[in-house]
Design a protein around this motif. Structure first.
Motif, PDB file in Angstrom:
ATOM      1  N   VAL A 248     -22.244 -45.832   1.385  1.00  0.00           N
ATOM      2  CA  VAL A 248     -23.058 -46.347   0.277  1.00  0.00           C
ATOM      3  C   VAL A 248     -23.597 -45.199  -0.573  1.00  0.00           C
ATOM      4  N   ILE A 249     -23.323 -45.270  -1.866  1.00  0.00           N
ATOM      5  CA  ILE A 249     -23.954 -44.395  -2.847  1.00  0.00           C
ATOM      6  C   ILE A 249     -25.033 -45.202  -3.544  1.00  0.00           C
ATOM      7  N   SER A 250     -26.238 -44.672  -3.617  1.00  0.00           N
ATOM      8  CA  SER A 250     -27.347 -45.394  -4.250  1.00  0.00           C
ATOM      9  C   SER A 250     -27.521 -44.957  -5.701  1.00  0.00           C
ATOM     10  N   ASN A 251     -28.228 -45.805  -6.453  1.00  0.00           N
ATOM     11  CA  ASN A 251     -28.572 -45.514  -7.850  1.00  0.00           C
ATOM     12  C   ASN A 251     -27.340 -45.217  -8.713  1.00  0.00           C
ATOM     13  N   ALA A 252     -26.243 -45.914  -8.422  1.00  0.00           N
ATOM     14  CA  ALA A 252     -25.016 -45.674  -9.187  1.00  0.00           C
ATOM     15  C   ALA A 252     -24.089 -46.870  -9.080  1.00  0.00           C
ATOM     16  N   ASN A 253     -23.534 -47.285 -10.202  1.00  0.00           N
ATOM     17  CA  ASN A 253     -22.503 -48.331 -10.266  1.00  0.00           C
ATOM     18  C   ASN A 253     -21.232 -47.658 -10.778  1.00  0.00           C
ATOM     19  N   ILE A 254     -20.465 -47.054  -9.852  1.00  0.00           N
ATOM     20  CA  ILE A 254     -19.359 -46.190 -10.238  1.00  0.00           C
ATOM     21  C   ILE A 254     -18.058 -46.984 -10.225  1.00  0.00           C
ATOM     22  N   THR A 255     -17.507 -47.259 -11.391  1.00  0.00           N
ATOM     23  CA  THR A 255     -16.232 -47.955 -11.484  1.00  0.00           C
ATOM     24  C   THR A 255     -15.091 -46.993 -11.153  1.00  0.00           C
ATOM     25  N   SER A 256     -13.896 -47.550 -10.924  1.00  0.00           N
ATOM     26  CA  SER A 256     -12.760 -46.716 -10.531  1.00  0.00           C
ATOM     27  C   SER A 256     -12.421 -45.673 -11.585  1.00  0.00           C
ATOM     28  N   SER A 257     -12.646 -45.992 -12.850  1.00  0.00           N
ATOM     29  CA  SER A 257     -12.323 -45.044 -13.917  1.00  0.00           C
ATOM     30  C   SER A 257     -13.300 -43.885 -13.986  1.00  0.00           C
ATOM     31  N   ASN A 258     -14.421 -44.004 -13.253  1.00  0.00           N
ATOM     32  CA  ASN A 258     -15.441 -42.956 -13.293  1.00  0.00           C
ATOM     33  C   ASN A 258     -15.721 -42.341 -11.924  1.00  0.00           C
ATOM     34  N   LEU A 259     -14.810 -42.553 -10.969  1.00  0.00           N
ATOM     35  CA  LEU A 259     -15.020 -41.956  -9.650  1.00  0.00           C
ATOM     36  C   LEU A 259     -15.055 -40.440  -9.782  1.00  0.00           C
ATOM     37  N   PRO A 260     -16.056 -39.791  -9.176  1.00  0.00           N
ATOM     38  CA  PRO A 260     -16.172 -38.335  -9.312  1.00  0.00           C
ATOM     39  C   PRO A 260     -15.143 -37.598  -8.463  1.00  0.00           C
ATOM     40  N   SER A 261     -14.957 -36.335  -8.746  1.00  0.00           N
ATOM     41  CA  SER A 261     -14.133 -35.461  -7.916  1.00  0.00           C
ATOM     42  C   SER A 261     -15.051 -34.454  -7.237  1.00  0.00           C
ATOM     43  N   GLY A 262     -14.751 -34.183  -5.969  1.00  0.00           N
ATOM     44  CA  GLY A 262     -15.562 -33.214  -5.242  1.00  0.00           C
ATOM     45  C   GLY A 262     -16.450 -33.875  -4.215  1.00  0.00           C
ATOM     46  N   THR A 263     -17.543 -33.225  -3.887  1.00  0.00           N
ATOM     47  CA  THR A 263     -18.460 -33.705  -2.852  1.00  0.00           C
ATOM     48  C   THR A 263     -19.333 -34.830  -3.383  1.00  0.00           C
ATOM     49  N   VAL A 264     -19.412 -35.917  -2.618  1.00  0.00           N
ATOM     50  CA  VAL A 264     -20.161 -37.112  -3.017  1.00  0.00           C
ATOM     51  C   VAL A 264     -21.337 -37.297  -2.070  1.00  0.00           C
ATOM     52  N   GLU A 265     -22.522 -37.492  -2.631  1.00  0.00           N
ATOM     53  CA  GLU A 265     -23.731 -37.753  -1.840  1.00  0.00           C
ATOM     54  C   GLU A 265     -23.844 -39.244  -1.562  1.00  0.00           C
ATOM     55  N   THR A 266     -24.115 -39.606  -0.312  1.00  0.00           N
ATOM     56  CA  THR A 266     -24.301 -41.005   0.068  1.00  0.00           C
ATOM     57  C   THR A 266     -25.656 -41.169   0.736  1.00  0.00           C
ATOM     58  N   LEU A 267     -25.962 -42.384   1.178  1.00  0.00           N
ATOM     59  CA  LEU A 267     -27.186 -42.605   1.948  1.00  0.00           C
ATOM     60  C   LEU A 267     -27.081 -41.982   3.337  1.00  0.00           C
ATOM     61  N   GLY A 268     -25.865 -41.625   3.740  1.00  0.00           N
ATOM     62  CA  GLY A 268     -25.647 -40.949   5.018  1.00  0.00           C
ATOM     63  C   GLY A 268     -25.192 -39.528   4.768  1.00  0.00           C
ATOM     64  N   GLU A 269     -24.012 -39.173   5.272  1.00  0.00           N
ATOM     65  CA  GLU A 269     -23.488 -37.829   5.082  1.00  0.00           C
ATOM     66  C   GLU A 269     -22.555 -37.792   3.872  1.00  0.00           C
ATOM     67  N   THR A 270     -22.270 -36.597   3.409  1.00  0.00           N
ATOM     68  CA  THR A 270     -21.405 -36.436   2.245  1.00  0.00           C
ATOM     69  C   THR A 270     -19.937 -36.619   2.642  1.00  0.00           C
ATOM     70  N   PHE A 271     -19.115 -36.904   1.649  1.00  0.00           N
ATOM     71  CA  PHE A 271     -17.666 -36.828   1.822  1.00  0.00           C
ATOM     72  C   PHE A 271     -17.070 -36.275   0.540  1.00  0.00           C
ATOM     73  N   ASP A 272     -15.804 -35.871   0.620  1.00  0.00           N
ATOM     74  CA  ASP A 272     -15.104 -35.348  -0.554  1.00  0.00           C
ATOM     75  C   ASP A 272     -14.201 -36.432  -1.125  1.00  0.00           C
ATOM     76  N   LEU A 273     -14.104 -36.472  -2.452  1.00  0.00           N
ATOM     77  CA  LEU A 273     -13.323 -37.491  -3.133  1.00  0.00           C
ATOM     78  C   LEU A 273     -12.385 -36.828  -4.132  1.00  0.00           C
ATOM     79  N   ALA A 274     -11.107 -37.192  -4.064  1.00  0.00           N
ATOM     80  CA  ALA A 274     -10.113 -36.720  -5.025  1.00  0.00           C
ATOM     81  C   ALA A 274      -9.243 -37.903  -5.415  1.00  0.00           C
ATOM     82  N   GLY A 275      -9.434 -38.425  -6.619  1.00  0.00           N
ATOM     83  CA  GLY A 275      -8.721 -39.628  -7.030  1.00  0.00           C
ATOM     84  C   GLY A 275      -9.161 -40.806  -6.189  1.00  0.00           C
TER      85      GLY A 275
END
Length: 440
Positions: A248-275
């Protein structure tokens, strides 16, 4: 303006459904006259007076006369089950629009899927159209709360389906409870030793909106196998809480066209996102397989594997990857025009050549003109294993990790798949576009 349009459309739908129900009750032998509009049907129905009035009050009556729509029309009794007295005109309008689909969809064309309504989410400022989960079984249900009781009331500008409950604005938990694909996720969220995830994720207040990466039942089953556990109950409360928060990412409504690249902050631990590929703290690769299921307080993307916090797991070695471009000579033959990697599965530019694949390798095929020449892998009985224009028996296997996105045709040749695979085919030109597959 969008909320007003929703309310007007909702009123129009109610009126239409009342009329349709009345016609069926009074004289079942009389066909519905299709030169009337959806609004006229609603206006003539004795069971949709509330919908008619709401459509009029919110200015949606004329709007629904100006296009072709599929309307799910709640009855007066359905409106009696909700309280709209505290809602603004715009909020009522949006609820009404949540019952309206653009275009014509009679009951025979409805399938179990997510569709977009004319309602919009209001929390992010982006105005994304809301999703509705249509489940087609013995009955047609919507978001798990509303059932179609009188389908296929036809009009000159669309069709009205009478429903027995108002389809309120969904939150991100609505789809998890409505869609049986997420039964184990719901069990995890509501386990006695967990915090009030449902209360948090159903809220429209801060920290909403949420972006949720929702694991399927198959994802949880695969996780239990991976961790060598017997059931969900064997996962400790602390690990389960951290795991669920990491989706879960809070305070964000991220559509597929706006998914970030790199490290993502969640309510738990981070993960990396590429595409559409997530890499968690354990180096595990997770594919986003469905995107943009939009709720009123956030958005859901479906993942094929559970995202884990750091559990000190040794990541699986990355499979050897071979990339191939599969081109075609019209409807006459397939041929491989390029190969990248440390294998040469086939000769280049040779029509319908035999392939030799290696167990354990991941193959990333680019299918040229895949719309006209959808690619398939079959076994010796001609059963479809992986298929671009239908279902294949290995497509839900998380180890195969099949990706079919436009021209992409990605898969890992697992031992089970290797034992079955025999040939490749074009899903349309089966007689001329095919070849043999051998396995090392």
């Amino acid at each position: 303006m969008k909320t007003k349009n929703v309310l007007s459309k909702f009123i129009l739908l109610s009126v239409f459904m009342i009329f349709a129900s009345s016609c069926q009750d009074d004289d079942a032998a009389q066909p519905i006259v299709e030169d009337v509009t959806t609004l006229q049907i609603i206006q003539d129905s004795p069971d949709h007076t509330v919908l008619e009035q709401l459509l009029e009050d919110t200015g949606l009556s004329q709007t629904l006369n100006d296009g072709t729509y599929t309307i799910f029309a709640p009855t007066d009794q359905a409106f009696g089950n909700i309280d709209t007295s505290t809602l603004s005109s715009d909020e009522v309008r949006n609820i009404l629009l949540n019952h309206v689909l653009a275009g014509y969809a009679d009951s025979s064309s409805l399938t179990t899927t997510y569709l977009n309504t004319l309602a919009t989410e209001q929390i992010s400022g982006q105005g994304n159209n809301l999703s509705v989960y249509v489940n087609v079984g013995a009955d047609v249900t919507l978001n798990g709360i509303s059932t179609v009781t009188a389908p296929d009331n036809l009009a000159a500008n669309g069709v009205v389906h009478v429903v027995n409950e108002v389809i309120t604005i969904p939150d991100v938990t609505t789809f998890a409870t409505a869609d049986s694909t997420f039964e184990i996720l719901v069990q995890a969220l509501t386990r006695d030793d967990q915090p009030d995830f449902v209360g948090t994720l159903s809220s429209f207040e801060t920290p909403a909106p949420f972006t949720v990466f929702a694991p399927t039942n198959d994802a949880f089953t695969a996780l239990l196998d991976e961790l060598e556990l017997g059931s969900l109950a064997d996962i400790s409360g602390e690990v389960l809480t951290s795991t669920l928060n990491t989706h879960v990412i809070s305070n964000a409504n991220i559509t597929s066209s706006n998914l970030p690249s790199g490290t993502v902050e969640t309510l738990g631990e981070t993960f990396d996102l590429a595409g559409t590929i997530i890499t968690d703290q354990n180096g595990r690769s997770i594919e986003i397989v469905v995107t943009d299921v939009q709720a009123g307080n956030g958005i859901v993307h479906v993942v094929s594997t559970v995202i884990l916090p750091d559990l000190g797991l040794e990541p699986e070695p990355a499979p050897n990857t071979v990339q191939m471009t599969v081109d075609n000579e019209g409807a006459q033959a397939y041929y491989v025009s390029s190969i990248t990697g440390n294998e040469e599965p086939t000769s280049l530019n040779s029509n319908n050549s035999a392939w030799t694949l290696t167990e354990g390798t991941r193959y990333e095929l680019t299918i040229v003109n895949s719309g006209s020449h959808p690619f398939q892998l079959r076994n010796s009985n001609n059963d479809k294993l992986l298929n671009q224009n239908g279902d294949g028996s290995f497509e839900s296997d998380p180890d195969v990790n099949f990706v079919d996105d436009g021209q992409k045709f990605y898969f890992t040749l697992t031992a089970d798949l290797a034992a079955e695979i025999n040939s490749y085919f074009c899903g349309i030109h089966t007689g001329s576009m095919n070849g043999i597959i051998n396995v090392n």
